[in-house]
Every structure is written in structure tokens, then in C-alpha cells.
Design an enzyme around this catalytic site. Structure first.
Site, short mmCIF file in Angstrom:
data_model
loop_
_atom_site.label_atom_id
_atom_site.label_comp_id
_atom_site.label_asym_id
_atom_site.label_seq_id
_atom_site.Cartn_x
_atom_site.Cartn_y
_atom_site.Cartn_z
N CYS A 1 1.71 -24.39 -34.13
CA CYS A 1 1.14 -24.50 -35.45
C CYS A 1 1.53 -25.76 -36.23
O CYS A 1 1.03 -26.18 -37.15
CB CYS A 1 1.42 -23.36 -36.48
SG CYS A 1 0.97 -21.82 -35.81
N HIS B 1 0.94 -25.56 -43.37
CA HIS B 1 -0.07 -24.79 -42.34
C HIS B 1 -0.23 -23.38 -43.15
O HIS B 1 0.49 -22.82 -43.70
CB HIS B 1 0.92 -24.56 -41.30
CG HIS B 1 0.65 -23.44 -40.25
ND1 HIS B 1 -0.54 -23.18 -39.81
CD2 HIS B 1 1.37 -22.31 -39.84
CE1 HIS B 1 -0.53 -22.19 -39.14
NE2 HIS B 1 0.71 -21.75 -39.12
N ASN C 1 -5.01 -17.86 -39.90
CA ASN C 1 -4.15 -18.56 -39.52
C ASN C 1 -4.86 -19.18 -38.41
O ASN C 1 -4.92 -18.35 -37.20
CB ASN C 1 -2.83 -17.64 -39.13
CG ASN C 1 -1.78 -18.94 -38.50
OD1 ASN C 1 -2.42 -19.88 -38.05
ND2 ASN C 1 -0.46 -18.22 -38.23
N1 COA Z 1 -2.60 -2.54 -41.40
C1 COA Z 1 -2.04 -1.56 -41.68
N2 COA Z 1 -0.58 -1.47 -41.71
C2 COA Z 1 0.03 -2.34 -40.92
C3 COA Z 1 -0.43 -3.32 -40.27
C4 COA Z 1 -1.77 -3.59 -40.43
N3 COA Z 1 -2.68 -4.55 -40.15
N4 COA Z 1 0.31 -4.07 -39.57
C5 COA Z 1 1.63 -3.45 -39.74
N5 COA Z 1 1.22 -2.28 -40.60
C6 COA Z 1 2.48 -1.39 -41.06
C7 COA Z 1 3.83 -1.32 -39.97
O1 COA Z 1 3.34 -0.32 -38.99
C8 COA Z 1 4.60 -0.76 -41.04
O2 COA Z 1 4.32 0.74 -41.25
P1 COA Z 1 5.69 1.86 -41.15
O3 COA Z 1 6.20 1.25 -42.53
O4 COA Z 1 5.13 3.01 -41.31
O5 COA Z 1 6.38 1.48 -40.05
C9 COA Z 1 4.29 -1.36 -42.29
O6 COA Z 1 2.78 -1.67 -42.29
C10 COA Z 1 5.22 -2.62 -42.50
O7 COA Z 1 5.00 -3.40 -41.44
P2 COA Z 1 6.06 -4.79 -41.19
O8 COA Z 1 5.87 -5.39 -40.11
O9 COA Z 1 7.32 -4.51 -41.78
O10 COA Z 1 5.13 -5.50 -42.21
P3 COA Z 1 5.55 -7.03 -42.98
O11 COA Z 1 5.82 -6.92 -44.27
O12 COA Z 1 6.83 -7.60 -42.52
O13 COA Z 1 4.22 -7.86 -42.80
C11 COA Z 1 3.44 -9.59 -41.28
C12 COA Z 1 3.80 -8.19 -41.48
C13 COA Z 1 3.08 -9.91 -39.83
C14 COA Z 1 2.34 -9.81 -42.43
C15 COA Z 1 4.45 -10.57 -41.79
O14 COA Z 1 5.93 -10.26 -41.44
C16 COA Z 1 4.45 -11.78 -41.63
O15 COA Z 1 3.47 -12.51 -42.31
N6 COA Z 1 5.25 -12.65 -40.85
C17 COA Z 1 4.74 -14.16 -40.73
C18 COA Z 1 3.67 -14.04 -39.60
C19 COA Z 1 3.37 -15.66 -39.50
O16 COA Z 1 2.98 -16.30 -40.37
N7 COA Z 1 3.03 -15.76 -38.17
C20 COA Z 1 2.61 -16.96 -37.74
C21 COA Z 1 3.42 -18.19 -38.06
S1 COA Z 1 2.93 -19.62 -37.36
#
Ligand code: COA
Length: 316
Positions: free
Chosen positions: A114, A242, A272
Site C-alpha cells: 500500500c 492511504h 482499501n
Molecule cells: N463482520 C462482523 N463481525 C466481524 C467481522 C465482520 N466483517 N470481522 C470480524 N468480526 C468480529 C470478530 O469475529 C470478533 O468477534 P468476537 O469478539 O465475537 O470474537 C469481533 O468482530 C472483533 O474482531 P476484531 O478482529 O477484534 O475487530 P477489530 O476491532 O480489530 O477490527 C479490523 C478488525 C480488520 C477492521 C481492524 O483490525 C483493522 O482495520 N485493522 C487494520 C486493517 C488494515 O487497515 N489493513 C490494511 C493495511 S494496508
């Protein structure tokens, strides 16, 4: 002093828009969860005849047209990507033929995930200094829908397809990009298996770790670019970061005490798009008349590798 200025931009998104409600039909997720956690409402996916080269070509043609530059004037053509149609020839080489750029044009693809487009701007600035022709075409293009694992709900809702392109000109009296780039080799946090591993080429990501990494490097990178350019962040006219996650962007805006008016975003409708996200947003700013001649844009990207890059770009 020597450096590059932005002469023109272009972008292309696939025709099919996939909303969170569409995803709800095939993934155990909800519009409410996706919007709250990421700021994304919809993204675009290639279908049918659409492909990586088609998006690249459309974005490149628009950038050339907006710059008023012909393909024969291009000395360097770089495509930042990790989802090219063929490993070889590179997309840049295919594009050279497609658009009719001269045979001595320097053409290659680069993978800095990215951060790739900003890596590409800096690479173009360096290469143009030694090039006979002083214009470069720098493109970011991704078809991430092809490497998305729709059984992994925490990654599949984030990504989209698209391309953005910029034509830049190098001159001795133009300002340097004052680019800041870095990498921190890491296979665990964000990884896509390659062709020799036998594993399916899907995006594997530890979302929380990527989040931590992003909120560490993005504000630091922006500050370092401004310091290198000898200006305060308040002298920057636009920040083009980004588009990974609205919460990451909000964190950086708050930490750097930036004017939100200067931090336009498009993640709500693009998702993204990795290397394509910075140039797509740049093009949206130019075409909507928000980015004016002489204004300074601080571009910054971060992602797999892990990589980060920032640069100060001025519109000619
Ligand atoms: N829909 C519904 N629930 C979802 C889900 C979705 N698409 N994805 C995950 N969950 C659930 C998980 O299973 C978890 O449930 P649980 O508490 O029952 O176990 C809960 O939501 C929280 O999951 P978690 O992974 O802790 O969420 P988060 O707050 O960390 O958010 C992201 C996840 C991916 C949105 C976040 O970590 C993020 O944005 N990270 C950066 C990613 C990024 O930018 N990547 C590219 C970089 S270039």
C-alpha cells in the site's frame, strides 16, 4: 534544487459497485459492523472482461490527457501493484506497448504494497534526473477481489479494486519530494503467499497488529516529510493518506492536529485499494477542483512488507 511536480492525474474503478448489503448476502457480517469499524460502505470489483491491465490503461490515458502529454514524451513508466495479470511481462511493459511509449522508456512494476505509489513517485524522481525525457507515468493499480478470501470475514470486507495514475515532470527548478521511506520485514502481520508456496494466494492479515503499525508510522512519516521540506504541517494544503481504515485516518488526523477539511477521504466508496488508493484520491481532488495549481499535497502510504512512505507533491 531539483525535483518533480504533478502535471496530471487519472483513475479508473470497475463498473460493479459492491455494497456492504451485497456482502451481507454471502458473508457473516453487517453494514453496521463494517461502517463502524472501517468507514467503508461500498467498494468496486472487476467482473467479466475487466482486468488489471484495463484499469491501468484507462487511468494512464486519463492522466496523460489531463497533463496534455503524449506517450512519446514519457521516459519512465512505473506500476505499483501486487495483483498484476502476469508476473512477467510486467504491467508497465505491457502498458508501454498498449500506449505506444518509446522502447527506451524505463518500465517496471514495483511491490511495496500500500506504500507502492509513494515509493513509485520517489523512484520516478530519481530515475528522471538521469532520463532524456523528463516525464514519468506513475500508476497504482490493484485487483484485490481476486486474492480475497471470502471465508475470512475480518479481511474480505476491507478491500476493493481500482487504479490511479499520475504524470509528473522533473525539472532542476522544481522542489524535491522530500520523500521518507522505510521497511520493517515481517511475514506474520500481513502476507500473501506467492506462486511457489503451493498455498492459495489470499490475503492473510492480523488486523489488530496492522492497526498498531499504521497508527505508529503514519503520523511519524507525515511529520518527517514536513521536517525534511522545512515546513510546518500547517503549511500543507492537502493530506492524501492511504485509505486503509477511517479509524486509522481519524487517529492520525487527531494526533497531528490536522484540519479535517484538508484530509479528504474516499474510503467510504472505494474500500482499501492498496497501491491505488493514494492516486485515486489525488485524482478525485484534482477533478473536483479542490486541488489547485501550486498547492502542496502530503501523500503517505503504509502496508504489507511492512512498508511506509511519504512525500510532498506540488501541483504544477
Ligand atoms: N463482520 C462482523 N463481525 C466481524 C467481522 C465482520 N466483517 N470481522 C470480524 N468480526 C468480529 C470478530 O469475529 C470478533 O468477534 P468476537 O469478539 O465475537 O470474537 C469481533 O468482530 C472483533 O474482531 P476484531 O478482529 O477484534 O475487530 P477489530 O476491532 O480489530 O477490527 C479490523 C478488525 C480488520 C477492521 C481492524 O483490525 C483493522 O482495520 N485493522 C487494520 C486493517 C488494515 O487497515 N489493513 C490494511 C493495511 S494496508
Amino acid at each position: 534544487m531539483s525535483g518533480i511536480k504533478l502535471m496530471g492525474t487519472g483513475s479508473a474503478l470497475p463498473a460493479q459497485e459492491v455494497t456492504n448489503f451485497d456482502l451481507e448476502k454471502k458473508v457473516d457480517t453487517s453494514d453496521e459492523w463494517i461502517v463502524t469499524r472501517t468507514g467503508i460502505s461500498s467498494r468496486h470489483y472487476c467482473t467479466g472482461e475487466e482486468n488489471h491491465l484495463g484499469l491501468c490503461t484507462a487511468a494512464a490515458r486519463r492522466a496523460l490527457e489531463s497533463a496534455g502529454i503524449g506517450p512519446e514524451q514519457i521516459g519512465v513508466c512505473l506500476v505499483a501493484t501486487l495483483t498484476q495479470d502476469t508476473m512477467t511481462p510486467s504491467t508497465a511493459c505491457v502498458l508501454q506497448k498498449e500506449l505506444g511509449m518509446p522502447e527506451d522508456t524505463v518500465c517496471f512494476d514495483l511491490n511495496a504494497a500500500c506504500a507502492g505509489f509513494v515509493y513509485g513517485l520517489h523512484t520516478a524522481e530519481c530515475l528522471l534526473a538521469a532520463s532524456v525525457r523528463k516525464y514519468a507515468l506513475v500508476i497504482g493499480c490493484e485487483v484485490l477481489s481476486r486474492i480475497t478470501d471470502f471465508t475470512d470475514r475480518s479481511t474480505c470486507v476491507l478491500f476493493g479494486d481500482g487504479a490511479g495514475a499520475a504524470v509528473v515532470e522533473w525539472r532542476e527548478d522544481y522542489p524535491s519530494l522530500c520523500a521518507v521511506m522505510g521497511s520493517r520485514g515481517n511475514r506474520e502481520v500481513l502476507m500473501i503467499p506467492g506462486v511457489n508456496t503451493g498455498a492459495a494466494s489470499y490475503i492473510h492479515m492480523d488486523g489488530k497488529e496492522v492497526f498498531r503499525f499504521a497508527v505508529e508510522v503514519l503520523p511519524r512519516c507525515a511529520k518527517e516529510v514536513a521536517a525534511k521540506a522545512g515546513i510546518g504541517l500547517d503549511q500543507v494544503d492537502h493530506f492524501v493518506f492511504h485509505q486503509a481504515n477511517q479509524r486509522i485516518l481519524d487517529f492520525a488526523i487527531k494526533k497531528l492536529r490536522l484540519d479535517p477539511e484538508k484530509c479528504a477521504g474516499n474510503i467510504a466508496h472505494t474500500g482499501n485499494t492498496s497501491a491505488a488508493s493514494v492516486p485515486i484520491l489525488l485524482d478525485e481532488l484534482v477533478r473536483s477542483g479542490q486541488l489547485h495549481s501550486g498547492q502542496k499535497v502530503l501523500c503517505a502510504g503504509f502496508g504489507g512488507g511492512l512498508t511506509w512512505a511519504g512525500a510532498l507533491l506540488q501541483l504544477a
